[in-house]
Motif scaffolding. Structure first.
Motif, PDB file in Angstrom:
ATOM      1  N   ILE A 158       3.497 -47.224 -41.856  1.00  0.00           N
ATOM      2  CA  ILE A 158       4.374 -46.268 -41.168  1.00  0.00           C
ATOM      3  C   ILE A 158       5.266 -45.544 -42.171  1.00  0.00           C
ATOM      4  CG2 ILE A 158       6.293 -46.067 -39.546  1.00  0.00           C
ATOM      5  CD1 ILE A 158       5.072 -48.425 -38.016  1.00  0.00           C
ATOM      6  N   LEU A 159       5.882 -46.299 -43.080  1.00  0.00           N
ATOM      7  CA  LEU A 159       6.780 -45.704 -44.062  1.00  0.00           C
ATOM      8  C   LEU A 159       6.027 -44.821 -45.059  1.00  0.00           C
ATOM      9  CD1 LEU A 159       8.980 -48.854 -44.718  1.00  0.00           C
ATOM     10  CD2 LEU A 159       9.757 -46.721 -43.658  1.00  0.00           C
ATOM     11  N   MET A 160       4.885 -45.290 -45.508  1.00  0.00           N
ATOM     12  CA  MET A 160       4.107 -44.522 -46.472  1.00  0.00           C
ATOM     13  C   MET A 160       3.586 -43.231 -45.842  1.00  0.00           C
ATOM     14  SD  MET A 160       2.173 -47.826 -48.084  1.00  0.00           S
ATOM     15  CE  MET A 160       1.079 -47.029 -49.235  1.00  0.00           C
ATOM     16  N   SER A 161       3.205 -43.284 -44.576  1.00  0.00           N
ATOM     17  CA  SER A 161       2.757 -42.081 -43.871  1.00  0.00           C
ATOM     18  C   SER A 161       3.876 -41.051 -43.796  1.00  0.00           C
ATOM     19  CB  SER A 161       2.291 -42.435 -42.456  1.00  0.00           C
ATOM     20  OG  SER A 161       1.184 -43.292 -42.475  1.00  0.00           O
ATOM     21  N   ASP A 162       5.084 -41.516 -43.509  1.00  0.00           N
ATOM     22  CA  ASP A 162       6.225 -40.609 -43.402  1.00  0.00           C
ATOM     23  C   ASP A 162       6.526 -39.936 -44.740  1.00  0.00           C
ATOM     24  OD1 ASP A 162       8.593 -39.638 -41.780  1.00  0.00           O
ATOM     25  OD2 ASP A 162       9.642 -40.597 -43.452  1.00  0.00           O
ATOM     26  N   ILE A 163       6.482 -40.715 -45.808  1.00  0.00           N
ATOM     27  CA  ILE A 163       6.731 -40.158 -47.141  1.00  0.00           C
ATOM     28  C   ILE A 163       5.631 -39.161 -47.511  1.00  0.00           C
ATOM     29  CG2 ILE A 163       6.848 -40.719 -49.605  1.00  0.00           C
ATOM     30  CD1 ILE A 163       8.079 -43.442 -48.706  1.00  0.00           C
ATOM     31  N   ALA A 164       4.397 -39.518 -47.201  1.00  0.00           N
ATOM     32  CA  ALA A 164       3.274 -38.635 -47.513  1.00  0.00           C
ATOM     33  C   ALA A 164       3.394 -37.306 -46.787  1.00  0.00           C
ATOM     34  CB  ALA A 164       1.960 -39.322 -47.148  1.00  0.00           C
ATOM     35  N   LYS A 165       3.756 -37.329 -45.512  1.00  0.00           N
ATOM     36  CA  LYS A 165       3.932 -36.087 -44.750  1.00  0.00           C
ATOM     37  C   LYS A 165       5.061 -35.244 -45.328  1.00  0.00           C
ATOM     38  CE  LYS A 165       4.111 -38.160 -40.698  1.00  0.00           C
ATOM     39  NZ  LYS A 165       4.260 -38.387 -39.237  1.00  0.00           N
ATOM     40  N   ARG A 166       6.139 -35.900 -45.722  1.00  0.00           N
ATOM     41  CA  ARG A 166       7.311 -35.192 -46.226  1.00  0.00           C
ATOM     42  C   ARG A 166       7.014 -34.471 -47.539  1.00  0.00           C
ATOM     43  NH1 ARG A 166      12.317 -39.003 -46.933  1.00  0.00           N
ATOM     44  NH2 ARG A 166      11.511 -39.587 -44.869  1.00  0.00           N
ATOM     45  N   GLY A 168       3.755 -33.955 -48.878  1.00  0.00           N
ATOM     46  CA  GLY A 168       2.440 -33.328 -48.983  1.00  0.00           C
ATOM     47  C   GLY A 168       1.416 -34.127 -49.755  1.00  0.00           C
ATOM     48  N   VAL A 169       1.549 -35.464 -49.737  1.00  0.00           N
ATOM     49  CA  VAL A 169       0.561 -36.324 -50.401  1.00  0.00           C
ATOM     50  C   VAL A 169      -0.647 -36.493 -49.486  1.00  0.00           C
ATOM     51  CG1 VAL A 169       0.118 -38.623 -51.353  1.00  0.00           C
ATOM     52  CG2 VAL A 169       2.382 -37.565 -51.635  1.00  0.00           C
ATOM     53  N   ASN A 170      -1.842 -36.393 -50.050  1.00  0.00           N
ATOM     54  CA  ASN A 170      -3.050 -36.662 -49.273  1.00  0.00           C
ATOM     55  C   ASN A 170      -3.207 -38.170 -49.149  1.00  0.00           C
ATOM     56  OD1 ASN A 170      -3.743 -33.931 -48.979  1.00  0.00           O
ATOM     57  ND2 ASN A 170      -4.720 -33.908 -50.993  1.00  0.00           N
ATOM     58  N   TYR A 171      -2.749 -38.695 -48.023  1.00  0.00           N
ATOM     59  CA  TYR A 171      -2.661 -40.143 -47.811  1.00  0.00           C
ATOM     60  C   TYR A 171      -3.741 -40.578 -46.830  1.00  0.00           C
ATOM     61  CZ  TYR A 171      -0.709 -44.544 -46.013  1.00  0.00           C
ATOM     62  OH  TYR A 171      -0.531 -45.847 -45.610  1.00  0.00           O
ATOM     63  N   ARG A 172      -4.608 -41.469 -47.290  1.00  0.00           N
ATOM     64  CA  ARG A 172      -5.737 -41.911 -46.472  1.00  0.00           C
ATOM     65  C   ARG A 172      -5.775 -43.429 -46.427  1.00  0.00           C
ATOM     66  NH1 ARG A 172      -9.517 -37.590 -49.795  1.00  0.00           N
ATOM     67  NH2 ARG A 172      -8.324 -35.767 -49.093  1.00  0.00           N
ATOM     68  N   THR A 173      -5.846 -43.958 -45.218  1.00  0.00           N
ATOM     69  CA  THR A 173      -5.896 -45.409 -45.049  1.00  0.00           C
ATOM     70  C   THR A 173      -7.283 -45.830 -44.600  1.00  0.00           C
ATOM     71  OG1 THR A 173      -3.548 -45.681 -44.566  1.00  0.00           O
ATOM     72  CG2 THR A 173      -5.027 -47.368 -43.725  1.00  0.00           C
ATOM     73  N   ALA A 174      -7.861 -46.742 -45.353  1.00  0.00           N
ATOM     74  CA  ALA A 174      -9.157 -47.323 -45.007  1.00  0.00           C
ATOM     75  C   ALA A 174      -8.906 -48.675 -44.359  1.00  0.00           C
ATOM     76  CB  ALA A 174     -10.011 -47.491 -46.255  1.00  0.00           C
ATOM     77  N   VAL A 175      -9.229 -48.804 -43.089  1.00  0.00           N
ATOM     78  CA  VAL A 175      -9.041 -50.065 -42.369  1.00  0.00           C
ATOM     79  C   VAL A 175     -10.358 -50.852 -42.458  1.00  0.00           C
ATOM     80  CG1 VAL A 175      -8.384 -51.157 -40.212  1.00  0.00           C
ATOM     81  CG2 VAL A 175      -7.436 -48.914 -40.801  1.00  0.00           C
ATOM     82  N   LEU A 176     -10.309 -51.949 -43.194  1.00  0.00           N
ATOM     83  CA  LEU A 176     -11.526 -52.719 -43.465  1.00  0.00           C
ATOM     84  C   LEU A 176     -11.698 -53.857 -42.462  1.00  0.00           C
ATOM     85  CD1 LEU A 176     -11.303 -52.976 -47.363  1.00  0.00           C
ATOM     86  CD2 LEU A 176     -12.131 -51.079 -45.947  1.00  0.00           C
ATOM     87  N   PHE A 177     -12.920 -54.024 -41.991  1.00  0.00           N
ATOM     88  CA  PHE A 177     -13.245 -55.055 -41.014  1.00  0.00           C
ATOM     89  C   PHE A 177     -14.239 -56.050 -41.597  1.00  0.00           C
ATOM     90  CE2 PHE A 177     -11.317 -51.983 -38.379  1.00  0.00           C
ATOM     91  CZ  PHE A 177     -10.980 -52.577 -37.172  1.00  0.00           C
ATOM     92  N   GLY A 178     -13.742 -56.980 -42.391  1.00  0.00           N
ATOM     93  CA  GLY A 178     -14.615 -58.025 -42.913  1.00  0.00           C
ATOM     94  C   GLY A 178     -15.417 -57.586 -44.116  1.00  0.00           C
ATOM     95  N   VAL A 179     -15.050 -58.072 -45.294  1.00  0.00           N
ATOM     96  CA  VAL A 179     -15.741 -57.737 -46.534  1.00  0.00           C
ATOM     97  C   VAL A 179     -16.213 -59.037 -47.182  1.00  0.00           C
ATOM     98  CG1 VAL A 179     -15.579 -56.463 -48.702  1.00  0.00           C
ATOM     99  CG2 VAL A 179     -14.067 -55.859 -46.788  1.00  0.00           C
ATOM    100  N   TYR A 180     -17.400 -59.021 -47.775  1.00  0.00           N
ATOM    101  CA  TYR A 180     -17.891 -60.209 -48.459  1.00  0.00           C
ATOM    102  C   TYR A 180     -18.734 -59.791 -49.649  1.00  0.00           C
ATOM    103  CZ  TYR A 180     -22.643 -59.461 -46.716  1.00  0.00           C
ATOM    104  OH  TYR A 180     -23.887 -58.933 -46.475  1.00  0.00           O
ATOM    105  N   GLY A 181     -18.965 -60.739 -50.546  1.00  0.00           N
ATOM    106  CA  GLY A 181     -19.815 -60.477 -51.693  1.00  0.00           C
ATOM    107  C   GLY A 181     -19.392 -61.295 -52.894  1.00  0.00           C
ATOM    108  N   PRO A 182     -20.036 -61.076 -54.046  1.00  0.00           N
ATOM    109  CA  PRO A 182     -19.697 -61.804 -55.268  1.00  0.00           C
ATOM    110  C   PRO A 182     -18.230 -61.635 -55.651  1.00  0.00           C
ATOM    111  CG  PRO A 182     -21.758 -60.628 -55.542  1.00  0.00           C
ATOM    112  CD  PRO A 182     -21.179 -60.166 -54.240  1.00  0.00           C
ATOM    113  N   MET A 183     -17.663 -62.682 -56.235  1.00  0.00           N
ATOM    114  CA  MET A 183     -16.299 -62.710 -56.772  1.00  0.00           C
ATOM    115  C   MET A 183     -15.213 -62.831 -55.709  1.00  0.00           C
ATOM    116  SD  MET A 183     -16.228 -60.455 -60.263  1.00  0.00           S
ATOM    117  CE  MET A 183     -16.195 -58.822 -59.538  1.00  0.00           C
TER     118      MET A 183
END
Length: 318
Positions: A158-166, A168-183
């Motif tokens: 919420i805070l980062m979105s507000d700062i980005a709008k103020r 003009g930062v291109n702010y993109r949030t990737a909401v991840l649903f379960g990640v797996y793999g090596p390491m």
């Protein structure tokens, strides 16, 4: 991956020694980017040994305003991938640390790029910010954060979105649903099952009736890179995940089958379900497909086999 986009581009990756961050670093380096990895400490993390020759590693406490600001002024990156977070491990439950790292750290990072026109800031979000539904979760569904991790990540968003709008930062949030793999850390679900069976120890599990979407790490990294590459101004929140929800029991059975263990070696039901158990947690991925033109390419069969082979070769070093 668009190599022309990344060639000689300065990129910051926070949490570069984490599971997702370390894989991002490798792909960005392969694409020709100049990668600067922010880590809390340059010592004592086994993943650093895997990636240290592929980037410039910088010890940065992201809650240190002056350190963050000075590093951004020196590096002048055009893209930030913010993967650092506290609370990913269930044992990490200190609320003050979560507030400092997740909220203050995120705010300081995006504030540091406020005077960098055109900067693209990719925030790696979490499904634990979402309200729970029996249907796939959409990006604009009401939020109901789960636990310290979900609550502080959502507050930061919420805070980062507000700062980005103020600014003009291109702010993109990737909401991840379960990640797996090596390491991945061996106390996470899929690595725990794999390493237990490889050692001949019956994994102790719930009944594993929960439904999840697990996506192989290489596919997740590809989606994150694509999210930075698209020509789009402003704010964007987008779900990233596979289109094949499965029960945890099905995943466990596939792991056992590949390793050559019998299902009788798995103690389903030996651990009770949590009182606030989330029975179904899967994303609606229409935006991901429409905007990013992305979908997961690695089948659960192939992803599990690759993951098992990696743990076979590294189990004694973890």
């Amino acid at each position: 991956m668009n190599k022309l986009f990344w060639e000689n581009r300065n990129v910051v990756v926070t949490g570069a020694n984490g599971f997702i961050g370390s894989h991002l670093v490798r792909s960005l380096t392969y694409a020709g980017a100049r990668v600067y990895g922010f880590v809390r400490s340059c010592n004592g993390n086994w993943r650093l040994a895997e990636i240290q020759n592929e980037l410039e590693i910088i010890a940065v406490d992201i809650t240190d305003h002056e350190k963050v600001k000075s590093q951004y002024k020196e590096i002048k990156p055009s893209v930030t991938f913010h993967t650092a977070a506290y609370g990913v491990q269930h044992k990490d439950q200190d609320i003050i640390t979560a507030i400092m790292v997740n909220i203050k750290g995120g705010v300081l990072l995006i504030s540091a790029v406020a005077d960098m026109p055109g900067h693209c800031f990719i925030n790696v979000g979490t499904r634990y910010e979402s309200l729970r539904y029996d249907r796939p979760i959409k990006e604009d569904d009401p939020h109901c954060p789960i636990g310290i991790y979900g609550s502080t990540k959502y507050a930061a968003h919420i805070l980062m979105s507000d700062i980005a709008k103020r600014y003009g930062v291109n702010y993109r949030t990737a909401v991840l649903f379960g990640v797996y793999g090596p390491m991945e850390n061996i106390n996470k679900f899929i690595p725990y099952v794999i390493t237990s069976l490889l050692k001949g120890n019956p994994p102790q599990l719930t009944g594993c009736e929960q439904i999840r979407n697990y996506t192989y790490i290489d596919d997740i990294v590809g989606a994150l890179l694509r999210l930075a590459e698209i020509d789009r101004d402003g704010l964007l929140t987008i779900n990233i995940g596979s289109q094949t929800p499965m029960s945890l029991k099905e995943i466990v059975e596939r792991i056992a089958q590949y390793i050559g263990s019998t299902i009788n070696n798995i103690e389903f039901g030996s651990i009770p379900y949590r009182s606030d158990e989330i029975w179904k947690l899967v994303p609606d991925t229409h935006l991901c497909q429409d905007i990013l033109r992305w979908s997961a390419e690695t089948s659960i069969y192939e992803g599990i086999s690759r993951t098992i082979e990696w743990y076979k070769g590294n189990i004694h070093n973890l």
